[in-house]
Design an enzyme around this catalytic site. Structure first.
Site, PDB file in Angstrom:
ATOM      1  N   ASN A   9     -54.329 -72.254-112.562  1.00 10.40           N
ATOM      2  CA  ASN A   9     -54.516 -72.151-111.111  1.00 10.40           C
ATOM      3  C   ASN A   9     -55.929 -72.621-110.776  1.00 10.40           C
ATOM      4  O   ASN A   9     -56.905 -71.930-111.056  1.00 10.40           O
ATOM      5  CB  ASN A   9     -54.309 -70.691-110.671  1.00 10.40           C
ATOM      6  CG  ASN A   9     -54.560 -70.489-109.193  1.00 10.40           C
ATOM      7  OD1 ASN A   9     -54.627 -71.445-108.415  1.00 10.40           O
ATOM      8  ND2 ASN A   9     -54.706 -69.231-108.787  1.00 10.40           N
ATOM      9  N   LYS A  11     -57.247 -72.938-107.897  1.00 11.00           N
ATOM     10  CA  LYS A  11     -57.781 -72.273-106.704  1.00 11.00           C
ATOM     11  C   LYS A  11     -58.418 -73.316-105.762  1.00 11.00           C
ATOM     12  O   LYS A  11     -57.963 -74.456-105.714  1.00 11.00           O
ATOM     13  CB  LYS A  11     -58.737 -71.155-107.103  1.00 11.00           C
ATOM     14  CG  LYS A  11     -58.077 -70.166-108.075  1.00 11.00           C
ATOM     15  CD  LYS A  11     -58.901 -68.933-108.327  1.00 11.00           C
ATOM     16  CE  LYS A  11     -58.170 -68.009-109.292  1.00 11.00           C
ATOM     17  NZ  LYS A  11     -58.897 -66.731-109.493  1.00 11.00           N
ATOM     18  N   HIS A  96     -50.445 -64.109-105.026  1.00 11.63           N
ATOM     19  CA  HIS A  96     -51.650 -63.973-105.850  1.00 11.63           C
ATOM     20  C   HIS A  96     -52.534 -62.862-105.287  1.00 11.63           C
ATOM     21  O   HIS A  96     -52.584 -62.638-104.073  1.00 11.63           O
ATOM     22  CB  HIS A  96     -52.417 -65.300-105.878  1.00 11.63           C
ATOM     23  CG  HIS A  96     -53.507 -65.336-106.895  1.00 11.63           C
ATOM     24  ND1 HIS A  96     -54.751 -64.770-106.668  1.00 11.63           N
ATOM     25  CD2 HIS A  96     -53.550 -65.851-108.158  1.00 11.63           C
ATOM     26  CE1 HIS A  96     -55.502 -64.946-107.746  1.00 11.63           C
ATOM     27  NE2 HIS A  96     -54.800 -65.594-108.655  1.00 11.63           N
ATOM     28  N   GLU A  98     -55.564 -62.645-104.695  1.00 10.95           N
ATOM     29  CA  GLU A  98     -56.524 -63.070-103.679  1.00 10.95           C
ATOM     30  C   GLU A  98     -55.849 -63.204-102.314  1.00 10.95           C
ATOM     31  O   GLU A  98     -56.470 -62.929-101.277  1.00 10.95           O
ATOM     32  CB  GLU A  98     -57.174 -64.394-104.109  1.00 10.95           C
ATOM     33  CG  GLU A  98     -58.093 -64.222-105.319  1.00 10.95           C
ATOM     34  CD  GLU A  98     -58.402 -65.509-106.044  1.00 10.95           C
ATOM     35  OE1 GLU A  98     -59.111 -65.430-107.063  1.00 10.95           O
ATOM     36  OE2 GLU A  98     -57.938 -66.581-105.626  1.00 10.95           O
ATOM     37  N   GLU A 168     -51.254 -59.631-113.143  1.00 12.61           N
ATOM     38  CA  GLU A 168     -52.691 -59.848-113.011  1.00 12.61           C
ATOM     39  C   GLU A 168     -53.375 -58.511-112.713  1.00 12.61           C
ATOM     40  O   GLU A 168     -53.331 -58.045-111.574  1.00 12.61           O
ATOM     41  CB  GLU A 168     -53.012 -60.742-111.822  1.00 12.61           C
ATOM     42  CG  GLU A 168     -52.289 -62.047-111.711  1.00 12.61           C
ATOM     43  CD  GLU A 168     -52.722 -62.748-110.425  1.00 12.61           C
ATOM     44  OE1 GLU A 168     -53.339 -63.812-110.546  1.00 12.61           O
ATOM     45  OE2 GLU A 168     -52.476 -62.208-109.333  1.00 12.61           O
ATOM     46  N   GLY A 174     -61.591 -62.970-112.863  1.00 12.94           N
ATOM     47  CA  GLY A 174     -62.892 -63.535-112.552  1.00 12.94           C
ATOM     48  C   GLY A 174     -64.062 -62.611-112.835  1.00 12.94           C
ATOM     49  O   GLY A 174     -65.194 -62.899-112.444  1.00 12.94           O
ATOM     50  N   SER A 214     -58.833 -63.427-116.586  1.00 13.15           N
ATOM     51  CA  SER A 214     -59.904 -63.871-117.493  1.00 13.15           C
ATOM     52  C   SER A 214     -59.353 -64.310-118.850  1.00 13.15           C
ATOM     53  O   SER A 214     -59.871 -63.936-119.901  1.00 13.15           O
ATOM     54  CB  SER A 214     -60.962 -62.780-117.657  1.00 13.15           C
ATOM     55  OG  SER A 214     -61.600 -62.500-116.428  1.00 13.15           O
ATOM     56  N   GLY A 236     -60.309 -69.702-113.901  1.00 10.61           N
ATOM     57  CA  GLY A 236     -61.496 -70.524-114.128  1.00 10.61           C
ATOM     58  C   GLY A 236     -61.454 -71.381-115.374  1.00 10.61           C
ATOM     59  O   GLY A 236     -61.952 -72.511-115.382  1.00 10.61           O
TER      60      GLY A 236
END
Length: 253
Positions: A9, A11, A96, A98, A168, A174, A214, A236
């Site tokens: 992803n 983002k 997600h 977020e 998740e 993150g 992560s 990330g």
């Protein structure tokens, strides 16, 4: 046998040229990754360009979100699920953390997006998971159960054959903190049990459940060794082709 899925992803990162360059760098690095499905989720503006350059490869494209509406119309700023498919996506990330945290998405909204994605012929990756406060309060399983039941409401048995769930733990996204393989396995096993209770045992055995939080090259093998972890939703660490390729090509023992 459940085929693993390793999804990246991206983002809100990368312009079109950067997205294409990263995708093309990744392509030869994972060309022999026949053990899993490889997916990347670029920003909306780059999906068509990336999909065109990866046509014929083993890398599939996902949208990072979709509109809850099935029909086109006066929905300014939204992107319909069938528009994602038209641009070259075959998967879409739904719910997600977020989106839940920062854009106030509810289970009802997420459920509408699941229906829209399936109607458009996309495979939705439904994200679920608890916050640190919820885990410390001892209600992590209650939260996750509610997200499963809310997100999958009124889907048919046929629909459920075409979904993926990504667990998740919000406290590990993150932050550099990762659930131990044992912690992740415990929740994945719980998710599979809830799915079996709500739907049926056979469907639960076929359900693919990814871990997201992560994920890195140095922890992917330990996570994938767990019996109920069927892949990873990588944040990330998916932004660099070489790093993501190391995750895709994890040591399978």
């Amino acid at each position: 046998m459940r085929r693993p899925v390793i999804a990246g992803n991206w983002k809100m990162h990368k312009f079109i040229a950067d997205s294409v360059a990263t995708a093309l760098a990744l392509k030869p690095l994972v060309a022999n990754a026949n053990h899993c499905e490889v997916i990347i989720a670029p920003v909306f503006t780059a999906i068509k360009s990336v999909a065109d350059r990866l046509e014929g490869s083993n890398i599939k494209i996902a949208g990072q979100d979709c509109a809850p509406e099935k029909k086109h119309g006066a929905h300014t700023g939204e992107v319909a699920a069938d528009m994602l498919r038209d641009a070259g996506a075959s998967y879409v990330i739904v719910g997600h953390s977020e989106r839940r945290q920062h854009y106030a998405e509810t289970d009802t909204m997420i459920n509408r997006k699941m229906h829209a994605a399936i109607a458009a012929g996309l495979i939705p990756i439904l994200c679920i998971g608890e916050t640190l406060a919820q885990r410390e309060a001892g209600i992590a399983e209650r939260v996750v159960r509610g997200q499963i039941e809310g997100g999958l409401r009124e889907l048919t048995a046929s629909d459920l054959e075409h979904i993926i769930i990504a667990y998740e733990p919000v406290w590990a996204i993150g932050t550099g903190r990762t659930a131990t393989p044992e912690q992740a396995q415990q929740m994945h096993s719980f998710i599979r049990r809830v799915f079996a209770e709500k739907f049926d045992e056979e469907a639960s055995r076929r359900l693919r459940i990814l871990y997201g939080g992560s994920v890195r090259p140095d922890n992917i093998a330990g996570l994938m060794a767990q019996p109920d972890i069927d892949g990873a939703l990588v944040g990330g660490a998916s932004l660099e082709a070489e790093t993501f390729a190391r995750i895709v090509n994890y040591d399978r023992g």
